[in-house]
Design an enzyme around this catalytic site. Structure first.
Site, PDB file in Angstrom:
ATOM      1  CG  ASP A  78       9.288   6.245  -4.115  1.00 48.64           C
ATOM      2  OD1 ASP A  78       9.098   7.460  -4.289  1.00 48.64           O
ATOM      3  OD2 ASP A  78       9.071   5.665  -3.030  1.00 48.64           O
ATOM      4  CG  HIS A  79      12.465   8.490  -2.417  1.00 48.09           C
ATOM      5  ND1 HIS A  79      12.565   9.787  -1.984  1.00 48.09           N
ATOM      6  CD2 HIS A  79      11.283   8.024  -1.934  1.00 48.09           C
ATOM      7  CE1 HIS A  79      11.494  10.099  -1.263  1.00 48.09           C
ATOM      8  NE2 HIS A  79      10.701   9.051  -1.227  1.00 48.09           N
ATOM      9  CG  ASP A 250       6.480   1.445   0.918  1.00 44.09           C
ATOM     10  OD1 ASP A 250       5.982   0.340   1.197  1.00 44.09           O
ATOM     11  OD2 ASP A 250       7.669   1.554   0.566  1.00 44.09           O
TER      12      ASP A 250
HETATM   13  P1  13P Z   1       4.863   6.252   3.813  1.00 39.31           P
HETATM   14  O1  13P Z   1       6.056   5.777   4.571  1.00 39.31           O
HETATM   15  O2  13P Z   1       4.041   7.219   4.598  1.00 39.31           O
HETATM   16  O3  13P Z   1       4.053   5.127   3.280  1.00 39.31           O
HETATM   17  O4  13P Z   1       5.404   7.072   2.535  1.00 39.31           O
HETATM   18  C1  13P Z   1       5.922   6.380   1.433  1.00 39.31           C
HETATM   19  C2  13P Z   1       6.598   7.271   0.457  1.00 39.31           C
HETATM   20  O5  13P Z   1       6.602   8.478   0.550  1.00 39.31           O
HETATM   21  C3  13P Z   1       7.283   6.595  -0.658  1.00 39.31           C
HETATM   22  O6  13P Z   1       7.938   7.501  -1.473  1.00 39.31           O
HETATM   23  O1  G3H Z   2      10.031   6.297   0.538  1.00 44.80           O
HETATM   24  C1  G3H Z   2      10.616   5.214   0.525  1.00 44.80           C
HETATM   25  C2  G3H Z   2       9.892   3.953   0.326  1.00 44.80           C
HETATM   26  O2  G3H Z   2       9.107   3.653   1.431  1.00 44.80           O
HETATM   27  C3  G3H Z   2      10.818   2.841  -0.149  1.00 44.80           C
HETATM   28  O3  G3H Z   2      11.455   2.147   0.880  1.00 44.80           O
HETATM   29  O4  G3H Z   2      13.763   1.625  -0.035  1.00 44.80           O
HETATM   30  O5  G3H Z   2      12.703   0.219   1.769  1.00 44.80           O
HETATM   31  O6  G3H Z   2      11.850   0.118  -0.572  1.00 44.80           O
HETATM   32  P1  G3H Z   2      12.522   0.965   0.506  1.00 44.80           P
HETATM   33 ZN    ZN Z   3       8.866   9.088  -0.425  1.00 46.60          ZN
END
Ligand code: 13P
Ligand code: G3H
Ligand code: ZN
Length: 303
Positions: A78-79, A250
């Protein structure tokens, strides 16, 4: 490329593949239990900070365990911020990666995304790109300077130039608890325009947590101090009928987990076994995930 197959199937059959982040083992367990019980496919997502938290070797082991579960499961970065973390995720056995160049100028976002697509595809890994920048919104639009909704014309150009497998867009949602000021609103009108210009590309919605008040309340009556906020409740009811094929959640699981553990601690001041309160957290995450699967994604019985 398992993830892209999962997303295309969802798009064709009219449901959404839940993409759930796990921040610790208990949240992972709750999510998996929910998917097994509802027979839902799932994308299990890990951010770079979560990879650091688990450590590479332990995470690799967890992934091997996850592979034994008889469900369509894709492990996803993710990201991803750069090529380095993309390579790290692929070496850990991830099926799919996100490269998030959304805050870069368009040209630079195209450049980094294209590089990642070339590398990832050569390893059989699919890629999610992002165009548009998420932020808190109100009825008039996004509130912070420099943040923007996705431009449909640019979306077409971006997909053609980069070859991404799926595209994350900005249409009003935001990460974390605080998503909206005033009346919550998702710009489905922008989504329709995007769907028309990239009809074969699965669309990803980040910041999709519902942020239910019951969790915030439970945290706050048990010694917490979290600002009350409004999430996406009711706004995603019909999202499964669109080309949104992956929704990211998340925050909801962080809230479900923490609220239950806070309550457990207050109600059981003499207990100190981590498995006792951990289990309460797991069950809360499971119930929350089942609700999102059935009410938002309609992915139950699609495994
Ligand atoms: P939320 O913060 O709405 O759960 O989104 C999570 C998200 O986009 C993780 O990539
Ligand atoms: O979009 C981001 C997620 O909620 C991840 O958050 O870097 O704290 O794991 P984190
Ligand atoms: Zn995200």
């Amino acid at each position: 490329m398992i993830q892209i197959k999962m997303l295309k199937k969802a798009m064709k059959e009219g449901y959404i593949v839940p993409a759930f982040n796990f921040a610790n083992f208990e949240i992972l367990k709750g999510l998996i239990d929910a998917c097994v019980e509802t027979k839902s496919p799932v994308i299990l997502q890990v951010s770079e900070s979560a990879i650091n938290y688990f450590g590479d070797e332990l995470l690799k082991g967890l992934i091997l365990g996850i592979r034994k579960i008889k469900l369509p499961i894709s492990i996803h970065l993710d990201h991803g911020a750069n090529m380095q973390v993309v390579k790290r995720a692929i070496s850990l056995g991830f099926d799919s990666v996100m490269i998030d160049g959304s805050t870069l100028p368009f040209k630079d976002n195209v450049k980094i995304t294209k590089q990642v697509v070339k590398f990832a595809h050569s390893k059989g890994v699919s890629v999610e790109g992002e165009l548009g920048v998420l932020a808190i919104s109100n009825d008039d639009g996004l509130l912070s300077d420099g943040e923007r909704f996705t431009d449909p014309k640019q979306a077409k150009e971006f997909v053609e130039l980069t070859g991404v497998d799926s595209l994350a867009i900005s249409i009003g949602t935001n990460h974390g608890i605080k998503k909206y000021v005033g009346k919550p609103k998702i710009r489905y009108d922008i989504l329709s325009k995007i769907e028309k210009v990239i009809p074969n590309t699965p669309i990803v919605l980040h910041g999709a947590s519902l942020v239910e008040q019951k969790y915030i309340e439970k945290i706050n009556v048990n010694g917490g101090d979290i600002e009350y906020a409004v999430g996406n409740a009711n706004l995603l009811k019909n999202a499964y009928k669109t080309h949104i094929s992956k929704i990211n959640m998340d925050t909801d699981f962080r809230l479900a987990y923490t609220s239950e553990i806070r309550e457990y601690m207050v109600e059981n001041p003499t207990k100190y076994c981590p498995r006792a309160y951990g289990k309460a957290g797991v069950l809360s995450v499971k119930e929350c995930a089942k609700n999102r699967i059935v009410k938002v994604c309609h992915s139950n019985d699609k495994a």
